[in-house]
Design an enzyme around this catalytic site. Structure first.
Site, PDB file in Angstrom:
ATOM      1  N   LYS A   1       0.859  -1.187   0.000  1.00 48.05           N
ATOM      2  CA  LYS A   1       0.000   0.000   0.000  1.00 48.05           C
ATOM      3  C   LYS A   1       0.893   1.234   0.000  1.00 48.05           C
ATOM      4  CE  LYS A   1      -1.509   2.781   2.829  1.00 48.05           C
ATOM      5  NZ  LYS A   1      -1.400   4.008   2.017  1.00 48.05           N
TER       6      LYS A   1
ATOM      7  N   GLU B   1      10.486   1.250  10.079  1.00 51.43           N
ATOM      8  CA  GLU B   1      11.416   2.364   9.828  1.00 51.43           C
ATOM      9  C   GLU B   1      10.636   3.629  10.156  1.00 51.43           C
ATOM     10  OE1 GLU B   1      14.432   2.121   9.274  1.00 51.43           O
ATOM     11  OE2 GLU B   1      14.689   0.106   8.452  1.00 51.43           O
TER      12      GLU B   1
ATOM     13  N   CYS C   1      13.588  11.001   6.784  1.00 52.48           N
ATOM     14  CA  CYS C   1      13.758  10.627   8.196  1.00 52.48           C
ATOM     15  C   CYS C   1      15.230  10.718   8.587  1.00 52.48           C
ATOM     16  CB  CYS C   1      13.190   9.233   8.456  1.00 52.48           C
ATOM     17  SG  CYS C   1      13.787   8.025   7.285  1.00 52.48           S
TER      18      CYS C   1
ATOM     19  N   GLU D   1      10.662  16.361  14.819  1.00 51.08           N
ATOM     20  CA  GLU D   1      11.177  16.197  13.466  1.00 51.08           C
ATOM     21  C   GLU D   1      10.611  17.331  12.594  1.00 51.08           C
ATOM     22  OE1 GLU D   1       9.974  12.452  11.744  1.00 51.08           O
ATOM     23  OE2 GLU D   1      11.801  12.336  10.558  1.00 51.08           O
TER      24      GLU D   1
END
Ligand code: ADP
Length: 488
Positions: A185, A261, A295, A392
């Site tokens: 997906k 992850e 990331c 982040e």
């Protein structure tokens, strides 16, 4: 709308339906959703919007194809990956254009991602024929131990929008090499690249049902039942820590093996003895690759006070020189952020830092006009209370903090629940080793601003994730160990 004939052609050529058991089909009630160009906010095309029932049909296809696929010769699986590697490389220009149109990054960056993404297929085409086991004589001498590694079974792969191809090939490559079937997906913001890849894999000879693609906007509703179904044996996810935590919880029900992850909050530490020009070069890569939407992006810069001003000035010069614009335009280095929310979050973090006392050295203002652009921004004198010291950023913003003692830099670098990657610049070998050992991260970029490499184990510690992708261990995530105790 796509703007040129070539843009229209590449978008027209992409399969827009669900790819299940080798056929393309509509979603239930022919539901679709739109894919936007973030540089204009305009619709590129519509793709199928799967229902939970469609998801289950895809799961059945993967489950049905599993036994035969697991029995395929490893060399054959490797050759399919190798052919797909070659086809991706041949068609890099078209795939790059699709990626730039749906995701926004400049064409040169899309091409760089395609090279990286294809490399996972080349790497795992070689790993497919090296799946080995173990044979030994029992300690008592009267028995034998046989250890075999077998495909884990049907996998569910969920990928994000920031690296639409590489985050797919990094999971699909080892799954194919190991002999697993899968449902993938892709992110609903960027489904076109994976749909294109599925066609390439079919052309490379991947049997029907091995790779099934489900595009949907009802993500939780469609993925939930698959995760809860005993036929799925593995979940590999790349995305935010928040969603990853939910998926781990859901996976507990079936004791599903997971690879995660998740988010990062990378520190970029420059010691007093570092080569400042090289550090600036590395910072540009670590910060600006993918418009900061990675990331692995450097999130917090810790610069020794002796070199902080020199580093900052040079970084400001480079950042303020970057050309911002639509990713398809010549010379553009910084595309738009992927959507309005993403840009608003970046702006909010910068405003918060400025209110708390940070100085804007360049950037810091949303430009007028269409598209979700945010300019390359450098902040100095950033207080540790600023939200972007903890959160982040996922955008082109470099906050600079200073330090005088290595211990303080390492303490600050590790003061986060994340632990994906850390960057370290120093010319002193023993300091490099000492500090690399102390950084709480799955990866360290030592005097380099990028760690991604198909042949190395990518992954994080702490809340940055579970498991590793790529390298010699990447295939292990898709294999189960079975031991046969032999009475001889
Ligand atoms: P990002 O915004 O960085 O892509 P997300 O974690 O929001 O990170 O999304 C990553 C992927 O996870 C996307 O494909 C998204 O559709 C999917 N996703 C989001 N929420 C869920 C959920 N509840 N269950 C399963 N997948 C999800």
């Amino acid at each position: 709308m796509a703007e040129t004939d070539r843009e229209r052609r590449v978008i027209d050529e992409v399969t827009k339906g669900l790819i299940i058991g080798g056929s393309v089909r509509d979603a239930t009630e022919q539901k679709t959703f739109g894919v936007e160009d973030p540089s204009t906010g305009e619709l590129l095309c519509d793709v199928a919007d799967a229902s939970p029932e469609d998801g289950m049909v895809a799961l059945k296809a993967a489950h049905d194809a599993q036994p035969e696929w697991a029995a395929t010769a490893p060399r054959e699986r490797g050759e399919i990956l190798r052919r797909a590697f070659e086809l991706i490389t041949e068609r890099a220009d078209d795939i790059a254009l699709i990626m730039t149109l749906e995701m926004g990054k400049p064409l040169a960056e899309s091409k760089a991602e395609i090279t990286y993404a294809a490399e996972f297929f080349r790497w795992f085409s070689e790993e497919a024929v090296r799946i080995s086991g173990e044979w030994k004589v029992n300690a008592t001498g009267n028995g034998r131990v046989l250890v075999m590694r077998q495909p884990i079974g049907p996998c569910l792969l969920i990928t994000p929008w920031n690296f639409p191809l590489a985050m797919g090939t990094r999971k699909i490559g080892p799954a194919i090499a190991a002999g697993c079937t899968m449902v993938i997906k892709p992110a609903s913001l960027t489904p076109l690249t994976i749909l294109k890849l599925a066609d390439i894999l079919a052309e490379a000879g991947l049997p029907d049902g091995v790779l099934n693609v489900v595009t949907t906007t009802s993500t939780g509703k469609v993925m939930g039942p698959l995760i809860a179904d005993g036929r799925i044996r593995k979940l590999s996810f790349t995305g935010s820590t928040e969603v990853g935590q939910k998926l781990i919880e859901q996976s507990a029900q079936q004791v599903l093996k997971t690879s995660m992850e998740l988010g990062g909050n990378a520190p970029f530490v420059v010691c007093a003895d570092a080569d400042v020009d090289e550090a600036v070069q590395g910072a540009m890569l670590a910060k600006m690759r993918n418009i900061g939407e990675a990331c692995t992006a450097a999130n917090r810069f810790y610069i020794h006070a002796d070199v902080a001003e020199e580093f900052t000035k040079k970084l400001v010069d480079r950042m303020s020189d970057m050309k911002v614009g639509r990713g398809t335009e010549e010379g553009v280095e910084v595309g738009p952020l992927v959507e309005a929310d993403q840009r608003d979050k970046v702006a909010e973090l910068v405003d918060d830092a400025v209110q708390k006392g940070a100085t804007v050295r360049t950037g810091g203002q949303i430009p007028s006009g269409a598209g979700y652009f945010y300019p390359p921004t450098v902040l100095s004198d950033v207080p540790t209370s600023a939200r972007l010291a903890k959160e982040e950023i996922f955008g082109p913003v470099a906050p600079i903090f200073t330090f005088t003692e290595d211990d303080d830099a390492i303490r600050a670098a590790n003061d986060t629940e994340f632990g994906l990657v850390s960057y370290l610049y120093t010319k002193d070998l023993s300091r490099a080793i000492r500090l690399s050992e102390r950084l709480e991260a799955g990866m360290v970029g030592l005097n380099q601003g990028m760690v991604s490499n198909a042949g190395a184990p990518f992954g994080g510690v702490k809340q940055s994730g579970l498991g590793r992708e790529g390298g010699t261990v990447g295939i292990d995530e898709y294999l189960e160990i079975k031991y046969v105790a032999m009475n001889v």
